[in-house]
Scaffold this motif. Structure first.
Motif, PDB file in Angstrom:
ATOM      1  N   LEU A 169      -4.252   1.242   8.429  1.00  0.00           N
ATOM      2  CA  LEU A 169      -4.449   2.216   7.154  1.00  0.00           C
ATOM      3  C   LEU A 169      -5.539   3.381   7.373  1.00  0.00           C
ATOM      4  O   LEU A 169      -5.274   4.496   7.071  1.00  0.00           O
ATOM      5  CB  LEU A 169      -5.173   1.457   5.786  1.00  0.00           C
ATOM      6  N   ARG A 170      -6.572   3.166   8.051  1.00  0.00           N
ATOM      7  CA  ARG A 170      -7.400   4.236   8.273  1.00  0.00           C
ATOM      8  C   ARG A 170      -7.023   5.380   9.328  1.00  0.00           C
ATOM      9  O   ARG A 170      -7.462   6.406   9.503  1.00  0.00           O
ATOM     10  CB  ARG A 170      -8.830   3.671   9.195  1.00  0.00           C
TER      11      ARG A 170
ATOM     12  N   ASP B 177      -4.038   6.522   8.919  1.00  0.00           N
ATOM     13  CA  ASP B 177      -3.092   7.348   8.288  1.00  0.00           C
ATOM     14  C   ASP B 177      -3.735   8.204   7.315  1.00  0.00           C
ATOM     15  O   ASP B 177      -4.604   7.571   6.752  1.00  0.00           O
ATOM     16  CB  ASP B 177      -2.028   6.288   7.592  1.00  0.00           C
TER      17      ASP B 177
ATOM     18  N   VAL C  27      -2.867   9.472   4.601  1.00  0.00           N
ATOM     19  CA  VAL C  27      -2.719   9.214   3.112  1.00  0.00           C
ATOM     20  C   VAL C  27      -3.634   8.163   2.783  1.00  0.00           C
ATOM     21  O   VAL C  27      -3.964   8.011   1.420  1.00  0.00           O
ATOM     22  CB  VAL C  27      -1.316   8.930   2.928  1.00  0.00           C
ATOM     23  N   THR C  28      -3.710   6.940   3.453  1.00  0.00           N
ATOM     24  CA  THR C  28      -4.570   5.861   3.247  1.00  0.00           C
ATOM     25  C   THR C  28      -5.869   5.680   3.601  1.00  0.00           C
ATOM     26  O   THR C  28      -6.687   4.800   3.488  1.00  0.00           O
ATOM     27  CB  THR C  28      -3.591   4.648   3.490  1.00  0.00           C
TER      28      THR C  28
ATOM     29  N   GLN D 299       0.285   2.648  -3.661  1.00  0.00           N
ATOM     30  CA  GLN D 299      -0.639   3.546  -3.389  1.00  0.00           C
ATOM     31  C   GLN D 299      -1.935   3.170  -4.318  1.00  0.00           C
ATOM     32  O   GLN D 299      -2.188   3.966  -5.306  1.00  0.00           O
ATOM     33  CB  GLN D 299      -0.182   5.236  -3.852  1.00  0.00           C
TER      34      GLN D 299
ATOM     35  N   ILE E 242      -8.841   5.116   0.972  1.00  0.00           N
ATOM     36  CA  ILE E 242      -8.767   4.139  -0.089  1.00  0.00           C
ATOM     37  C   ILE E 242      -9.746   3.217  -0.003  1.00  0.00           C
ATOM     38  O   ILE E 242     -10.088   2.579   1.234  1.00  0.00           O
ATOM     39  CB  ILE E 242      -7.374   3.404  -0.149  1.00  0.00           C
TER      40      ILE E 242
ATOM     41  N   VAL F 276       1.111  -1.190  -0.076  1.00  0.00           N
ATOM     42  CA  VAL F 276       0.050   0.136   0.005  1.00  0.00           C
ATOM     43  C   VAL F 276       0.752   1.283   0.085  1.00  0.00           C
ATOM     44  O   VAL F 276       0.543   2.247  -0.714  1.00  0.00           O
ATOM     45  CB  VAL F 276      -0.694   0.017   1.018  1.00  0.00           C
ATOM     46  N   GLU F 277       1.702   1.284   0.842  1.00  0.00           N
ATOM     47  CA  GLU F 277       2.728   2.392   1.042  1.00  0.00           C
ATOM     48  C   GLU F 277       3.355   2.288  -0.538  1.00  0.00           C
ATOM     49  O   GLU F 277       3.729   3.836  -0.794  1.00  0.00           O
ATOM     50  CB  GLU F 277       3.829   2.331   1.945  1.00  0.00           C
TER      51      GLU F 277
ATOM     52  N   ILE G 189      -8.584  -1.860  -2.561  1.00  0.00           N
ATOM     53  CA  ILE G 189      -7.666  -2.615  -1.636  1.00  0.00           C
ATOM     54  C   ILE G 189      -8.955  -3.919  -1.747  1.00  0.00           C
ATOM     55  O   ILE G 189      -9.954  -3.591  -1.086  1.00  0.00           O
ATOM     56  CB  ILE G 189      -7.161  -2.355  -0.329  1.00  0.00           C
TER      57      ILE G 189
ATOM     58  N   ASP H 255      -5.731   2.238  -5.715  1.00  0.00           N
ATOM     59  CA  ASP H 255      -7.105   3.083  -6.026  1.00  0.00           C
ATOM     60  C   ASP H 255      -8.143   2.125  -4.910  1.00  0.00           C
ATOM     61  O   ASP H 255      -9.078   2.826  -4.755  1.00  0.00           O
ATOM     62  CB  ASP H 255      -7.598   3.383  -7.156  1.00  0.00           C
TER      63      ASP H 255
END
Length: 593
Positions: A78-79, A81, A83-84, A56, A87, A52-53, A60, A58
Motif C-alpha cells: 500500500l505504501r 502506491d 493513491v493508498t 478506498q 491511508i 482497499v482498491e 485500515i 479512510d
C-alpha cells in the motif's frame, strides 16, 4: 473555520477491518458500527488488498499474522502506491516483541494495538488517527489559503517594486468615479516616466532601477501624509509610475500638486550609499473631462507624456485635443516619411559660411527640407526626430551626404573651386558599424575631394561607445575629411572631447551669439571659447549671426567664420549659385572701394 467545523463527522468515515479471526473481526465491526463508522471486512491480506482498491477506506485496521498475505506485506504494498500511501494504518498484533513493533512502524504503520485490547483503546486509537489526519488536512488547507492570498497579492501588485498595479488602480477608480462625477469634480491621473541622470548611469546598474522606484514611492507616500493630495501610487508594466490624486474642483490645484511631486522626485535618493539624481516627465489626464473609462484615461495620459520635449519649460503636460492632433499628424508624417525619398519630396538647402576677415564664402552647410504634397514645407525640427526614432535617418542621411557632395562637386566644376560642404551627422548614423566605409564610398562615387567635406557632430554622439566613435572619426580624419563639433556649449563635458577627437572646427551655438554685443556674460563665455579654440588650433564658426553689431563684435574678437541670416538664409542649389555670383561681385566692389 468555526469550532463546529472542526468536529470530526465519524459517520462519513470508512474503515476497513482485515482480520483472519472471524470472532475478532465481527467484534471490531460491531464496536465501530455502534460508533457510527461505515465498515467493511476482509478475512486475509489478499482480499484486504482488493477491498482497499475497491472501497478506498479512510482508515485500515489490520492483523499482522494472516494467511496468503500478512500485514507486513500488505502495508508495504500500500505504501508504494501514491493513491493508498497516506491511508492511516493501525496494526493488531498478539506479538509484543520490540523488534516486531519497530518493524511495523518502519513499514509505515501509524499505530498498533496489542491483543487483547479494550473497546475504548480501539476507539481512542482510531479517533487519534482521524484527529491527526484532520490536523494535517487543516495545515494543508491553511497553506493553500496562504498561497491563494499570496497569488491575489501578486496579481494586484508589481512583483519587482511591490507597488499597486493596474488592477488595484482600476478597482479604486471604479469605486470612486461615480461620486466624483456627481459632485462635478475632476479625478486627475498622473503618468510619470522616471530616468536616472546620465552621470549616475555610468555607475548604477540598470537592474537596480526598481529599488529606486520603490524608494521613491516611499518618499512620495510620506509626501502624501504631509499634504494629503495623493490617493494612490502604483507601478505599471510599462515601467511607468502612476499617481491618482484626490478629487479636485480646480485644475490649478492639480498643476500645483504635479509640481510638488516633480520637485520631490528631483531630490537625490541614496541607494547603496550612492547619491542618485532622477529626472522625470509627467503626463496628466483628468476624469471625466478627458475620458470616462480608465483605459482611455491612461491612453490620454500617455499621449500627454509623449508630448514632452526636452526644451519644455515644465516637465508635465495636461492632455488636450491639440496633443491628440499632434500625435495623429506625427503618425501621418512617419508613414509619409518612408515614401518621401522615392517621391523626390526632399530638397537640400545650403547656408553659406563666410570668412570673417576675407569676406569670402568658404563653405556651405547642407540643410534638409521636406516639401510635403499636402502639408507644405515641414520643418526639420519636426521630421528629423521622427526619422531618428524610426531608423529612417540612416537612409535619409546617406541620401543627404551623397546629394550634397554631388551638387557641390558640380559647383566646384563651374568655378567655385575652394567651396567646401558641411553635412550634419546623426548619432544614429555614427553608430552604424560601416559608417566610415559609407562616407569613403560616397566620396569615391561623387568624385569630391575628401578635404572638401566636413562632418558636423553634436555632443550627443559621445554619450555611447566613445572609443568606437573615436576610431571612426580618426579613420575619416586621416583621409582628409574635416570634423566639427556643432552647437558647442549646450551639452556637457564639451571641453573634455576637444583634445581626444580629431576636430577641425568648433561651432558656437546661436544662443551665445544672439545679441552678444549687448550681454557681458555671453561675451565672456564666447571669448573663453575662442581662446580655448586658438590654443588647440581649432577654427571657430559662429552660427546664428543676424545683425551687423553681432558681426562686428565677432570680427573684433578674432572669430574665424560666421554663418547666419545676416549674410543669407538657407538657399536651394539654384539660388545658391546666384548668391555666390552676386556675393563675389559685392566683395570685389567693396575691395575696390
Amino acid at each position: 473555520m468555526t469550532s463546529n467545523q472542526t468536529l470530526i463527522n465519524y459517520q462519513m468515515k470508512k474503515i476497513l477491518i482485515i482480520e483472519d479471526d472471524a470472532i475478532m473481526r465481527e467484534l471490531i465491526q460491531q464496536i465501530l458500527d455502534i460508533e457510527g463508522f461505515s465498515t467493511k471486512t476482509a478475512e486475509n491480506g489478499w482480499l484486504g488488498l482488493q477491498m482497499v482498491e475497491q472501497y478506498q477506506p479512510d482508515l485500515i485496521i489490520c492483523d499482522v499474522m494472516m494467511p496468503r498475505l500478512d500485514g507486513y506485506s500488505l502495508i508495504q504494498t500500500l505504501r508504494q502506491d501514491p493513491v493508498t500511501a497516506t491511508i492511516p494504518f493501525i496494526f493488531l498484533t498478539a506479538k509484543i516483541e520490540r523488534c516486531d513493533l519497530r518493524q511495523a512502524m518502519e513499514l509505515g504503520a501509524d499505530d498498533y494495538l496489542t491483543k487483547p485490547f479494550e473497546a475504548f483503546e480501539l476507539l481512542q486509537a482510531i479517533k487519534a488517527q482521524f484527529k491527526k489526519r484532520q490536523a494535517v488536512a487543516q495545515q494543508y488547507i491553511n497553506q493553500i489559503q496562504q498561497m491563494e492570498t499570496q497569488f491575489i497579492y501578486l496579481a494586484r501588485h508589481d512583483s519587482l517594486t511591490g507597488l499597486p498595479n493596474k488592477i488595484i488602480l482600476e478597482e479604486h477608480f471604479n469605486k470612486i468615479r461615480i461620486q466624483v462625477y456627481n459632485k462635478y469634480q475632476i479625478l486627475p491621473l498622473l503618468l510619470i516616466d522616471i530616468d536616472i541622470l546620465h552621470r549616475n548611469k555610468l555607475f548604477f546598474e540598470a537592474g537596480l532601477k526598481h529599488l529606486l522606484i520603490k524608494a521613491l514611492a516611499i518618499r512620495l507616500n510620506n509626501l502624501t501624509a504631509q499634504n494629503n493630495f495623493i490617493d494612490l501610487i502604483g507601478h505599471l508594466k510599462t515601467e511607468q509610475v502612476f499617481i491618482l490624486l484626490k478629487p479636485s474642483q480646480d485644475i490649478k490645484n492639480v498643476a500645483q500638486s504635479a509640481e510638488k511631486i516633480l520637485d520631490n522626485i528631483s531630490q537625490p535618493l541614496f541607494i547603496n550609499n550612492q547619491e542618485v539624481f532622477l529626472k522625470a516627465q509627467m503626463g496628466i489626464a483628468c476624469y471625466p473631462n478627458d475620458s470616462l473609462q480608465l483605459s482611455q484615461l491612461l491612453t490620454c495620459a500617455e499621449f500627454a507624456l509623449d508630448n514632452y520635449q526636452p526644451e519644455d519649460k515644465k516637465p508635465y503636460h495636461f492632455y488636450s485635443q491639440k496633443i491628440l492632433d499632434t500625435f495623429f499628424r506625427r503618425v501621418i508624417l512617419e508613414t509619409d516619411l518612408f515614401h518621401a525619398l522615392e517621391r523626390n519630396e526632399f530638397q537640400i538647402y545650403y547656408q553659406p559660411q563666410v570668412n570673417a576677415q576675407t569676406r569670402k564664402v568658404v563653405c556651405v552647410e547642407a540643410l534638409i527640407r521636406w516639401q510635403h504634397p499636402e502639408h507644405g514645407m515641414i520643418s526639420p525640427a519636426e521630421f528629423i526626430p521622427i526619422a531618428e526614432e524610426s531608423g529612417f535617418i540612416i537612409s535619409l542621411g546617406d541620401w543627404i551626404i551623397k546629394t550634397a557632395c554631388r551638387q557641390i562637386k558640380t559647383l566646384q566644376a563651374e568655378g567655385e573651386n575652394d567651396l567646401n560642404i558641411a553635412v550634419n551627422i546623426s548619432a544614429c548614423q555614427l553608430r552604424t558599424e560601416n559608417f566610415s566605409e559609407k562616407i569613403l564610398d560616397i566620396i569615391t562615387e561623387t568624385g569630391i575631394e575628401p578635404k572638401s567635406l566636413e562632418l558636423e557632430l553634436t555632443e550627443t554622439v559621445f554619450i555611447h561607445d566613445i572609443e568606437s566613435v573615436k576610431h571612426k572619426l580618426n579613420t575619416l580624419s586621416t583621409q582628409g575629411i574635416k570634423i566639427s563639433i556643432d552647437d558647442f556649449g549646450t551639452g556637457y563635458s564639451s571641453f573634455k572631447y576637444l583634445q581626444e577627437f580629431p576636430f577641425h572646427h568648433l561651432k558656437i551655438d546661436r544662443y551665445f551669439i544672439s545679441n552678444i554685443d549687448k550681454f557681458k556674460t555671453k561675451q565672456a563665455l564666447v571669448k573663453s571659447i575662442i581662446q580655448t579654440a586658438d590654443n588647440l588650433n581649432l577654427n571657430i564658426i559662429a552660427e546664428g549671426v543676424e545683425t551687423k553689431n553681432e558681426l562686428d563684435w565677432l570680427m573684433k574678437n578674432n572669430c574665424d567664420i560666421v554663418q547666419g541670416y545676416f549674410y543669407s538664409p538657407p538657399l536651394p542649389i539654384e539660388e545658391l549659385k546666384g548668391f555666390l555670383s552676386q556675393f563675389m561681385v559685392n566683395c570685389l566692389t567693396s575691395n575696390g572701394e
